[in-house]
Design an enzyme around this catalytic site. Structure first.
Site, mmCIF file in Angstrom:
data_model
loop_
_atom_site.group_PDB
_atom_site.id
_atom_site.type_symbol
_atom_site.label_atom_id
_atom_site.label_comp_id
_atom_site.label_asym_id
_atom_site.label_seq_id
_atom_site.Cartn_x
_atom_site.Cartn_y
_atom_site.Cartn_z
ATOM 1 N N CYS A 47 0.870 -1.175 0.000
ATOM 2 C CA CYS A 47 0.000 0.000 0.000
ATOM 3 C C CYS A 47 0.904 1.221 0.000
ATOM 4 O O CYS A 47 2.111 1.102 -0.226
ATOM 5 C CB CYS A 47 -0.981 -0.010 1.162
ATOM 6 S SG CYS A 47 -0.247 0.145 2.802
ATOM 7 N N CYS A 95 -1.810 2.098 -3.915
ATOM 8 C CA CYS A 95 -0.560 2.780 -4.262
ATOM 9 C C CYS A 95 -0.500 3.179 -5.729
ATOM 10 O O CYS A 95 0.451 3.832 -6.158
ATOM 11 C CB CYS A 95 0.656 1.949 -3.874
ATOM 12 S SG CYS A 95 0.621 0.227 -4.385
ATOM 13 N N CYS A 149 3.008 1.528 -7.423
ATOM 14 C CA CYS A 149 3.231 0.108 -7.155
ATOM 15 C C CYS A 149 4.068 -0.494 -8.277
ATOM 16 O O CYS A 149 3.852 -0.201 -9.455
ATOM 17 C CB CYS A 149 1.897 -0.629 -7.042
ATOM 18 S SG CYS A 149 1.025 -0.331 -5.487
#
Length: 218
Positions: free
Chosen positions: A96, A170, A174
């Site tokens: 996250c 995210c 990510c």
């Protein structure tokens, strides 16, 4: 064994207790990874792990311990990527933004349910300073202690070692590596939420984690 911290931090600038703790950590890691990695690699991972936390830590007393735990995880991941450690266990990575709420709760549920049958890590694109205390309280109500966890970044080796990467909020930050199974869980961020709201997020996470585990070959 001599530790050479990276970036602008010098070995001489560390408190003597930190120097001693890092030397002891390096010795433990060298014993654990005997035959896999030499002192130079272990020192490099330990030093870079220390630097990940040193510049943003509120309490510096536990920095060597955090660095050792993070270096151990990274070295284990690297060994899996390089085919030096193959125990057949699936590896799941929860990501996250701050690694302070959702990914930590998901990790707690996964470890509690899957036990020794799988490996799980967590990380964040912009790690926070501490795990959300309301998330800690909500998980404690389920008998799961995440108070000892700490926000940390994801690293290339941990992503590459993962079989499944779970992302939560995210976005483009990510990491995307080919050949990985990715899942995006759309769950509210517990940051700044009251306990009742975090309980709902917690329960949603538990359902997601149980569903994930059901798809793994355990």
């Amino acid at each position: 064994m001599t530790i050479h911290p990276v970036s602008e931090r010098t070995w001489e600038s560390l408190h003597p207790d930190q120097r001693l703790a890092l030397k002891q950590a390096a010795a433990r890691l060298a014993d654990e990874f005997t035959g896999l990695y030499g002192h130079e690699t272990i020192e490099r991972f330990l030093a870079s792990s220390f630097d990940q936390f040193a510049d943003r830590a509120r309490v510096t007393k536990f920095l060597p311990l955090l660095a050792e735990r993070f270096a151990r995880q990274r070295l284990d991941a690297l060994a899996r990527v390089e085919g030096l450690h193959a125990d057949g266990k699936p590896v799941v990575l929860f990501l996250c933004t701050h690694n302070a709420g959702r990914s930590q709760m998901a990790l707690g549920f996964f470890q509690a349910i899957a036990g020794e049958n799988a490996i799980a890590w967590s990380g964040g694109s912009e790690p926070g300073l501490e795990v959300n205390p309301v998330a800690i309280r909500a998980m404690a109500e389920r008998g799961i202690d995440i108070a000892r966890e700490f926000p940390k970044p994801w690293t290339d080796e941990t992503v590459r070692a993962a079989d499944v990467v779970i992302t939560m909020g995210c976005g483009d930050a990510c990491p995307i590596f080919p050949g990985k199974r990715y899942e995006s869980w759309e769950l509210d961020d517990p940051h700044g939420q009251d306990l009742d709201t975090v309980r709902r997020i917690r329960d949603d996470l538990e359902r997601c984690v149980r569903g994930l585990i059901a798809t793994l070959d355990l």
